[in-house]
Enzyme design. Structure first.
Site, mmCIF file in Angstrom:
data_model
loop_
_atom_site.group_PDB
_atom_site.id
_atom_site.type_symbol
_atom_site.label_atom_id
_atom_site.label_comp_id
_atom_site.label_asym_id
_atom_site.label_seq_id
_atom_site.Cartn_x
_atom_site.Cartn_y
_atom_site.Cartn_z
ATOM 1 N N GLY A 124 0.839 -1.195 0.000
ATOM 2 C CA GLY A 124 0.000 0.000 0.000
ATOM 3 C C GLY A 124 0.867 1.236 0.000
ATOM 4 O O GLY A 124 1.968 1.233 -0.544
ATOM 5 N N LYS A 125 0.372 2.287 0.624
ATOM 6 C CA LYS A 125 1.099 3.553 0.571
ATOM 7 C C LYS A 125 1.431 4.091 1.971
ATOM 8 O O LYS A 125 0.759 3.759 2.940
ATOM 9 C CB LYS A 125 0.252 4.599 -0.154
ATOM 10 C CG LYS A 125 0.190 4.339 -1.645
ATOM 11 C CD LYS A 125 -0.686 5.354 -2.339
ATOM 12 C CE LYS A 125 -0.612 5.142 -3.843
ATOM 13 N NZ LYS A 125 -1.708 5.813 -4.549
ATOM 14 N N VAL A 126 2.453 4.917 2.016
ATOM 15 C CA VAL A 126 2.788 5.615 3.263
ATOM 16 C C VAL A 126 2.469 7.093 3.075
ATOM 17 O O VAL A 126 2.871 7.695 2.084
ATOM 18 C CB VAL A 126 4.278 5.470 3.627
ATOM 19 C CG1 VAL A 126 4.568 6.178 4.945
ATOM 20 C CG2 VAL A 126 4.654 4.013 3.727
ATOM 21 N N ASP A 145 15.855 -8.319 9.640
ATOM 22 C CA ASP A 145 16.096 -7.626 8.375
ATOM 23 C C ASP A 145 16.838 -6.308 8.600
ATOM 24 O O ASP A 145 16.400 -5.237 8.199
ATOM 25 C CB ASP A 145 14.770 -7.389 7.656
ATOM 26 C CG ASP A 145 14.966 -7.163 6.162
ATOM 27 O OD1 ASP A 145 14.019 -6.695 5.493
ATOM 28 O OD2 ASP A 145 16.078 -7.429 5.653
#
Ligand SMILES: *[C@@H]1O[C@H](CO)[C@@H](O)[C@H](O)[C@H]1NC(C)=O
Ligand SMILES: *[C@@H]1O[C@H](CO)[C@@H](O)[C@H](O)[C@H]1NC(C)=O
Ligand SMILES: *[C@@H]1O[C@H](CO)[C@@H](O)[C@H](O)[C@H]1NC(C)=O
Ligand SMILES: *[C@@H]1O[C@H](CO)[C@@H](O)[C@H](O)[C@H]1NC(C)=O
Length: 955
Positions: free
Chosen positions: A642-644, A755
């Site tokens: 999705g988006k930030v 990570d």
């Protein structure tokens, strides 16, 4: 709807609502305090802050309205999310020397705050620009800290402000006044107190600062660096009682309008560079105390007003070019206590007259031209050394006029009753009423007493009476007070030690003590008028009736039960929702129904969920509003999940990064919840903080603090405009290592990041490193203490070969990745570039017999160009230990932290200072709201750009 399901929901939802509402919706920020501070009161182990947490008061809606925590010996920082306590009215954390760090701009969210009292702590950094949003503020006391930067002009918007105390800090710049849309302190028409003394404020005192409609009674600007003339507008302050401009660099003529200040009681202009004629004070009928010493006035005759100011107690004119002779009228002023006219040209005969003031204690006229003394024989102190009188009368000096006598303050302490032979146990003190107990101790500072004869005990009797009477009137548990050791500081403050004894018991409890601390810091108690304005600095009280604030222990039984009940109820609710969803499966989209059930049972009923520490629930509408309807202009990153979006929380003004999952990448409720719980549990300065989440209307969003300087990778590659020299890289390495060490060794249960890479290290406005992206993290469950067997995840180049082959995950896998990151820091190269693996490259090229281990050509030119590379070899050694083949051969993260700290020290740097304050070449501005050069660019948060995806891999 199926009846059984309805029944299930009817039964379960109220339970879950009850369970949720038992915890204050304001719990989050208080949990943050609890987890940030190494020591908190034991009552804070209770899950509900509104239930028994000392120092916390809630209203009927379980909203926190008052926090009073003075003198508890608290340590640590103030978390930003304190700004979400929108109902808070009183915040008093005074006299905790261990409270430090900056005050976040998020404090602007405390819109109901009336009293902000942070006296005598160690807070630093700038006073937030948006402090002017605290529209209800009446008392603002930030004195006795280490605040720097300028006075924010927005303070001018605090139209209800009564008390403004910024004294004893490191403030610089000029005093802001309004112009155009910009507010300024001249707008504070209700404020009675401007206490700005002992800072480094400078420039001219703006003429515009003083207006006719102001209410100022105390203007205290001493011990700063103000230059230029005293503005003539000062004469407009017709209610002014105390004016201290002493110990500055003021010059020019004293404006004649000063004489309009007919209510003025104390005037200190000493130790400046004032010129022109001796000011005329004949209009100041109420003047008690005047000090003009050490200025460069024109030579002038002894002024008329010396004998017309009827209530004068104190006249100090050391080194002010006075000449001519003194008349006896001066000494007959009825309240006169001290006269200091040293170092002038006073000549002729000193005539004390026959009815000099009964209160007169000292006349100091050393180093003048006085030839003779006349009048009634004078038995108090008269100092004439350095006058012709003394050189002529070499022989007899029966009254010691000519000896250079030390002026000392007579000792004083509150008298105690005759307590008989019984003495107190060694660590207790006998009160003036003969009760053995543990007093609360501190120092009272009087900024402008109207008297100078501090040897007159009557003043202290009155002060004791006022203090005891006030404590009694306020129904505080105080038996008596004990004053001692009066002294004058070199800058003319009167100081007194104070002990306050508890009533009826040996010790204060928390609430009794914080109430006593509060009324002293809040100016609730007023000393007798002759003492003038004051402040108090308390010491830590260690003898509480309850056990003192303790270091973090394992959770109390109450918490465990509370949490267990919470989990149980939640599991039931989820089961219920799941069952309901299952039955609806054929009729409706599963996820939609599930999240609806979830939100109707849980999120919408309250702003918080029991297991969350610090993170809060946001409504969809709230986030919609703060991102301008999720407008494209607010997108700062996007990827598969999705988006930030960048957003500003309306309540607090806090900048946030909102990660919004798109349809299809949404995760199940349980996973989402697990992730939130995990993220909300970790709080550390080197970890990106989860501010909250939204779970509503088919939406899953995570709200993070906004970290302005982007990823480490962007900075190494030069893309962000931040130049990372060697010392900054060392600090980034240290910060990242500390964050990681916290995850491994202090999070409970421990967390393996899985990570670690340069795109998952973000840099804040001071270039502190913050580890981001716990989306792939795994908790280390207790039954799998040593390793977590799991699907292999991570990023090529950083991945631990042992983990890769064995699929056994331990925290040593993170250590490996961190070693790679260290090599990236010194080489500026990606781990795998054009098919070459950095670890192998360094291993092959390294030659320990050579300077810089012969790695010159591998090193990043940016660091080679800069300063000396002190400690580089040690840094390489450490990196190579981190990338050992066998996990067991690699160090623990805490060891890595210690090593880097020692490398920093080797390079002559303090490991506990952040980098923006120490390196000169920082490209941003130094304010608190430094904008990242690329903050508007869409690539700023790319897919791997630091913020965790909403997805969590299922085990
Ligand atoms: C808090 O502020 C709001 C808005 O200014 C106001 O309506 C409310 O009454 C205040 N609460 C208290 C307890 O003062
Ligand atoms: C005047 O200046 C001298 C020298 O700096 C200092 O010792 C003295 O205390 C000053 N006098 C007053 C009253 O401040
Ligand atoms: C005292 O000084 C003033 C001014 O310097 C001078 O006019 C006067 O004559 C002097 N008086 C005496 C008695 O020396
Ligand atoms: C001490 O102060 C009191 C109160 O101001 C005053 O009445 C008294 O005369 C003073 N005593 C002396 C010795 O100056």
């Amino acid at each position: 709807m199926n009846h059984r399901i309805q029944a299930c929901l009817l039964v379960l939802c109220p339970i879950s609502i009850l369970a949720v509402q038992a915890i204050s919706p304001d719990a989050g920020p208080l949990y943050s305090l609890r987890s940030l501070w190494p020591k908190t009161p034991t009552s804070w182990d209770n899950p509900d802050p509104c239930n028994g947490w000392v120092g916390i008061i809630c209203n009927n809606e379980f909203r926190v309205i008052s926090i009073k925590l003075s003198s508890l010996g608290l340590k640590g920082q103030l978390p930003g999310d304190i700004g979400s306590l929108t109902q808070l009215q009183i915040l008093d954390m005074s006299y905790n020397k261990g409270l430090n760090g900056p005050i976040s701009g998020a404090i602007a969210g405390l819109t109901n705050l009336t009293n902000l009292i942070l006296i005598g702590c160690s807070f630093s950094g700038v006073i937030p620009d948006n402090i002017g949003s605290l529209q209800q503020l009446v008392i603002l006391s930030l004195n006795f800290n280490s605040f720097s930067g300028t006075i924010p002009s927005s303070i001018g918007k605090l139209s209800k402000l009564y008390w403004l105390d910024l004294a004893d800090n490191k403030l610089t710049g000029t005093i802001p006044v309004s112009s155009g849309n910009q507010p300024g302190l001249d707008m504070l028409t209700h404020t009675k107190h401007f206490h700005f003394g002992k800072n480094q404020l400078g420039g001219e005192i703006p003429a515009q600062l003083f207006r006719e409609n102001m209410s100022l009674i105390h203007v205290i600007f001493d011990n700063n660096k103000f230059t230029g003339p005293i503005p003539s507008t000062i004469g407009l302050l017709n209610k002014l009682q105390v004016l201290r401009l002493d110990r500055n660099l003021l010059s020019g003529h004293v404006p004649s309008s000063l004489n309009d200040l007919t209510d003025l009681q104390q005037l200190q202009l000493s130790n400046n560079q004032l010129t022109g004629p001796m000011p005329d004070l004949s209009g100041m009928k109420n003047l008690n105390y005047v000090d003009f010493s050490n200025n460069t006035f024109e030579a002038s005759d002894v002024p008329q007003w010396f004998s017309t100011l009827k209530v004068l107690t104190t006249l100090i004119m050391d080194n002010t070019q006075l000449q001519g002779s003194l008349t006896s009228a001066l000494f007959s002023l009825p309240q006169l206590q001290s006269v200091n006219l040293k170092n002038n040209q006073i000549n002729g005969t000193l005539d004390l007259g026959y009815n000099y003031s009964a209160a007169l204690q000292i006349v100091d006229v050393q180093n003048n031209q006085i030839m003779s003394v006349q009048g009634h024989e004078y038995h108090k102190k008269l100092l004439l050394d350095g006058n012709p009188f003394c050189s002529r009368n070499t022989g007899a000096d029966p009254l010691n006029y000519c000896t250079n006598q030390e002026q000392s303050i007579p000792p004083y302490s509150t008298s105690k009753k005759n307590c008989g032979a019984d003495s107190c146990p060694s660590d207790q003190v006998s009160s003036p009423n003969c009760k053995c107990s543990y007093p609360y101790m501190g120092t009272l500072y009087f900024r402008a007493p109207l008297f100078s004869w501090v040897g007159n005990m009557t003043y202290y009797y009155e002060l004791e009476k006022t203090l005891t009477g006030s404590f009694k009137k306020l129904q505080l548990p105080v038996d008596s007070v004990f004053l001692s050791n009066p002294r004058k500081s070199s800058d003319n403050y009167l100081e007194l030690d104070l002990q306050v004894f508890p009533y009826g018991t040996e010790r204060f409890n928390f609430s009794g003590l914080s109430s006593v601390g509060f009324v002293l810091g809040n100016q609730t108690i007023k000393p007798p008028p002759s003492f003038g304005p004051f402040f108090f600095i308390g010491s830590e009280y260690k003898a509480f009736a309850e056990s003192s604030p303790t270091s973090k222990k394992s959770m109390s039984l109450g918490v465990i039960i509370g949490a267990a009940v919470g989990v149980f109820v939640l599991v039931l609710a989820l089961l219920c929702a799941g069952y309901y969803a299952f039955r609806q499966k054929r009729r409706a989209d599963r996820i939609t129904e599930q999240s609806k059930a979830f939100s109707s049972c849980d999120a919408s009923s309250s702003g918080s969920i029991p297991q969350l520490k610090g993170a809060r629930w946001f409504s969809f509408n709230e986030l919609k509003k703060c991102t301008n309807n999720f407008s494209e202009a607010n997108v700062i990153g996007s990827g598969g999940y999705g988006k930030v979006y960048k957003g500003t929380l309306s309540a607090t003004g806090q900048l946030v990064a909102i990660k919004r999952a798109q349809r299809g990448s949404m995760q199940g409720n349980v996973e989402f919840k697990t992730e939130i719980e995990l993220l909300s549990r970790v709080h550390h300065k080197n970890l990106v903080t989860l501010v909250g989440f939204c779970f509503e209307k088919d939406e899953q969003m995570l709200v993070y603090e906004y970290v302005p300087n982007g990823t480490l990778k962007e900075s190494i590659s030069g893309k962000s405009g931040v130049r990372l020299d060697w010392t900054r890289r060392l600090r980034v390495a240290l910060g990242s290592a500390r964050g990681l060490a916290y995850l491994h060794e202090h999070a409970n249960p421990p967390i393996i990041h899985r990570d670690i890479k340069s795109t998952n290290i973000l840099l804040d406005e001071r270039l502190n490193a913050k580890v981001a992206d716990f989306g792939l993290s795994k908790l280390m469950a207790d039954n799998e203490k040593d390793h977590v067997s799991t699907q292999v995840k991570g990023t090529m180049g950083y991945m631990d070969p042992e983990y890769y082959t064995s699929q056994m995950l331990t925290e040593k896998s993170d250590v490996y990745s961190f070693g790679v990151l260290m090599l990236e820091l010194i080489t500026g190269r990606r781990p795998i570039e054009r098919g070459r693996y950095i670890v192998r490259e360094v291993r092959v090229k390294m030659d320990k017999t050579k300077d810089l281990y012969g790695l010159d050509e591998l090193l990043d030119p940016v660091i080679v160009l800069g300063t000396s590379l002190k400690g580089l070899e040690k840094f390489v050694d450490l990196a190579m230990r981190c990338v050992e083949e066998l996990g067991s051969d690699r160090p623990m993260m805490s060891e890595v932290v210690k090593e880097i700290e020692s490398i920093l020290q080797l390079a002559g740097l303090n490991p506990n200072v952040d980098s923006a304050s120490t390196s000169e070449s920082y490209v941003g501005s130094s304010g608190s709201h430094t904008q990242h050069p690329n903050s508007d660019s869409k690539e700023f948060f790319d897919d791997s750009g630091g913020y965790p995806p909403c997805k969590v891999e299922a085990q």
